[in-house]
Design a protein around this motif. Structure first.
Motif, mmCIF file in Angstrom:
data_model
loop_
_atom_site.group_PDB
_atom_site.id
_atom_site.type_symbol
_atom_site.label_atom_id
_atom_site.label_comp_id
_atom_site.label_asym_id
_atom_site.label_seq_id
_atom_site.Cartn_x
_atom_site.Cartn_y
_atom_site.Cartn_z
ATOM 1 N N ASN A 262 13.785 80.828 29.966
ATOM 2 C CA ASN A 262 13.451 82.139 29.409
ATOM 3 C C ASN A 262 12.479 82.828 30.362
ATOM 4 O O ASN A 262 11.373 82.333 30.590
ATOM 5 C CB ASN A 262 12.815 81.949 28.030
ATOM 6 C CG ASN A 262 12.515 83.266 27.335
ATOM 7 O OD1 ASN A 262 12.427 84.309 27.978
ATOM 8 N ND2 ASN A 262 12.358 83.211 26.017
ATOM 9 N N PRO A 263 12.837 83.971 30.939
ATOM 10 C CA PRO A 263 11.964 84.619 31.923
ATOM 11 C C PRO A 263 10.635 85.087 31.346
ATOM 12 O O PRO A 263 9.696 85.363 32.097
ATOM 13 C CB PRO A 263 12.802 85.803 32.414
ATOM 14 C CG PRO A 263 13.800 86.049 31.328
ATOM 15 C CD PRO A 263 14.085 84.726 30.711
ATOM 16 N N GLU A 264 10.543 85.143 30.027
ATOM 17 C CA GLU A 264 9.309 85.611 29.394
ATOM 18 C C GLU A 264 8.318 84.471 29.140
ATOM 19 O O GLU A 264 7.199 84.723 28.677
ATOM 20 C CB GLU A 264 9.636 86.313 28.078
ATOM 21 C CG GLU A 264 10.485 87.576 28.259
ATOM 22 C CD GLU A 264 10.761 88.282 26.955
ATOM 23 O OE1 GLU A 264 10.286 87.780 25.896
ATOM 24 O OE2 GLU A 264 11.449 89.313 26.971
ATOM 25 N N LYS A 265 8.755 83.232 29.434
ATOM 26 C CA LYS A 265 7.875 82.093 29.204
ATOM 27 C C LYS A 265 7.854 81.213 30.449
ATOM 28 O O LYS A 265 8.912 80.862 30.984
ATOM 29 C CB LYS A 265 8.354 81.265 28.000
ATOM 30 C CG LYS A 265 8.312 82.029 26.680
ATOM 31 C CD LYS A 265 8.684 81.136 25.510
ATOM 32 C CE LYS A 265 8.571 81.898 24.192
ATOM 33 N NZ LYS A 265 8.861 81.032 23.016
ATOM 34 N N GLN B 266 13.082 78.396 25.222
ATOM 35 C CA GLN B 266 11.644 78.133 25.212
ATOM 36 C C GLN B 266 11.068 77.738 26.567
ATOM 37 O O GLN B 266 9.853 77.560 26.691
ATOM 38 C CB GLN B 266 11.334 77.019 24.204
ATOM 39 C CG GLN B 266 11.664 77.372 22.762
ATOM 40 C CD GLN B 266 10.751 78.447 22.199
ATOM 41 O OE1 GLN B 266 9.658 78.677 22.723
ATOM 42 N NE2 GLN B 266 11.178 79.113 21.134
ATOM 43 N N SER B 267 11.909 77.589 27.578
ATOM 44 C CA SER B 267 11.450 77.175 28.916
ATOM 45 C C SER B 267 10.696 75.847 28.866
ATOM 46 O O SER B 267 9.716 75.643 29.580
ATOM 47 C CB SER B 267 10.580 78.263 29.556
ATOM 48 O OG SER B 267 11.317 79.431 29.795
ATOM 49 N N ARG C 178 6.137 75.167 21.349
ATOM 50 C CA ARG C 178 7.446 75.773 21.608
ATOM 51 C C ARG C 178 8.584 74.917 21.037
ATOM 52 O O ARG C 178 9.581 75.450 20.534
ATOM 53 C CB ARG C 178 7.648 75.953 23.108
ATOM 54 C CG ARG C 178 6.719 76.956 23.753
ATOM 55 C CD ARG C 178 7.167 77.196 25.186
ATOM 56 N NE ARG C 178 6.128 77.746 26.039
ATOM 57 C CZ ARG C 178 6.268 77.947 27.343
ATOM 58 N NH1 ARG C 178 7.408 77.630 27.938
ATOM 59 N NH2 ARG C 178 5.277 78.446 28.064
#
Length: 479
Positions: A93-96, A425-426, A458
């Motif tokens: 996930n690029p946001e995490k 969730q990376s 996460r």
């Protein structure tokens, strides 16, 4: 007859027809040492008449062509972890920010450095200029003595002649399997267990039989299952304690029961003790060798994990054979196998005595304290997540988590579960399928504490999103 029926060697030694073999030129399937033409034998090169239908100019176009293939051994070699992970679609996930709980390398995040004494020993070895050449294939005598002194026990005496230095514990395991087993033999390997045992064995034509470990008993060996697998082709029993991937540590009593099975059936043991002494306070590590009265043991260890230097590639095999079961044959076999390559890094060998003798106890205690704390954080956090069942470890660097797949119906298995957890969730936890144990995943507890806390949060969020209570129908089926 066409030109493909002929092979012409321009050095004048061989012309073969219709697949005949010999040292000279053969025609009409006659064998001999010279040139054969219609049954005439000679020592030199004689003229051979070709059928008029063959154009001699075309023969030049039918020269020997390249036909190179990989060996059968290479084709049989498979690393299950790489096979599974390389096939996964891992798009974080690029946001995490990515948190990898999958890598069994304690140095990755930089929070677990080795001790200054260990580093100084290496610097001194380099500065001495004494260790730049080849060492004996089994290792320097002084370095072998250092290992022997470090592991010598009254109940399991070790001398330098009982120590073989290797390029990491992985090579130690390879030597042990190779010296004890022939193609067609089988070895007994824990399930779940370190995938390298199978990788090495199968590539050598050795069969692998998996004996069960019991998660409800903190991963103790299912002794009945173990014994049921033994046959006249069983050449070796592999015991991994403390365990990768389970983090389990066996009691003295349980190890004695394992030894009883091996003794009853006269099966030698490969003891993978790379995590030896990496046990949490309140637990004790018992090496197998001091407990054995008659079972010969090849104990494999190294610097990688306890001293936090896996890249230095320093391991060893300790030969425990008070009953002289191995005799000279196995010892000589191990020496011969080490001569295939020239073993462990000489600089690390030069530093080995100081590393073993001068590393302060506080360093070991600090490492173990951190691993236990992180394990407790992880276990406590995931114990309350519906659908997950973590199993508290007692040592090493790992924690196994069971997935109740019926509560996550959109996933077929642990591979899909962990793959999706990376996407959303990376967080990457290694699925346990490579350990022959589906519907679990392994967490490495060496990451910094704040990352462990974040990762567990996460995982909880991921499970809450995908968890589904069982329907009444599902409950009736289960019953």
């Amino acid at each position: 007859m066409d030109a493909k029926s002929y092979e012409t060697k321009m050095n004048g030694k061989n012309v073969q027809s219709n697949g005949s073999h010999g040292n000279g030129i053969h025609s009409n399937g006659v064998n001999g040492n010279g040139v054969h033409t219609n049954g005439i034998k000679g020592k030199g090169v004689h003229h051979v008449s070709l059928p008029s239908s063959i154009n001699p100019a075309k023969l030049k176009g039918h020269i020997k062509r390249w036909n190179v293939h990989s060996s059968e051994m290479s084709k049989k070699t498979l690393n299950p972890i790489r096979a599974i992970v390389d096939g996964m679609k891992l798009t974080p996930n690029p946001e995490k920010p990515m948190i990898a709980l999958s890598i069994g390398d304690p140095t990755v995040f930089g929070n677990l450095p080795t001790d200054d004494k260990v580093l100084q020993a290496m610097k001194d070895a380099i500065d001495s200029q004494k260790y730049n050449g080849y060492a004996p294939s089994v290792g320097y005598q002084k370095s072998r003595e250092a290992v022997a002194n470090f592991y010598n026990r009254p109940a399991a005496p070790v001398e330098a002649k009982d120590v073989i230095l290797t390029s990491g514990c992985s090579q130690a395991i390879e030597l042990a399997i190779s010296v004890l087993c022939n193609p067609g033999d089988n070895i007994l390997v824990p399930c779940p267990g370190f995938s390298l045992y199978k990788t090495l064995a199968v590539s050598l034509g050795i069969n692998v039989k998996l004996y069960d470990l019991l998660p409800e008993r903190s991963w103790e060996v299912d002794l009945q299952d173990l014994e049921s697998l033994i046959d006249d082709k069983t050449a070796c029993l592999v015991v991994n304690n403390p365990s990768n991937p389970c983090g389990s540590v066996y009691s003295k009593e349980h190890l004695q029961k394992i030894l009883s099975v091996a003794s009853k059936h006269c099966i030698p043991i490969l003891a993978d003790e790379i995590y030896g002494d990496m046990v949490f306070p309140g637990c004790s590590f018992h090496s197998l060798a001091p407990l054995s009265r008659d079972v010969p043991i090849l104990s494999c260890g190294g610097l990688a994990k306890r001293w936090l230097v896996p890249g230095w590639r320093m391991g060893w095999v300790l030969i425990h054979d008070r009953g002289d079961v191995f005799g000279t044959e196995v010892r000589e076999g191990l020496v011969k196998l080490t001569q295939r390559i020239l073993g462990a890094c000489t600089i690390v060998q030069g530093a080995l005595e100081s590393i073993l003798n001068d590393t302060p106890q506080e360093f070991y205690h600090r490492t173990i304290s951190f691993l236990k704390s992180n394990s407790e954080i992880c276990y406590s956090a995931l114990s309350t997540v519906p659908g997950l069942t973590p199993i508290m470890p007692a040592g090493a660097m790992y924690l196994m988590v069971g997935i109740d797949m019926k509560h996550f119906p959109e996933f077929q298995n642990d591979v899909q579960f962990t793959e999706c957890m990376v996407t959303e969730q990376s967080v990457f936890c290694l699925p346990a399928t490579p350990f022959e144990y589906p519907n679990f995943f392994r967490i490495v507890v060496t990451v910094p504490e704040d990352m462990m806390v974040e990762a567990c949060g996460r995982i909880r969020e991921f499970c809450a999103h995908h968890y589904r209570p069982c329907s009444q129908d599902s409950n009736e089926i289960d019953q």
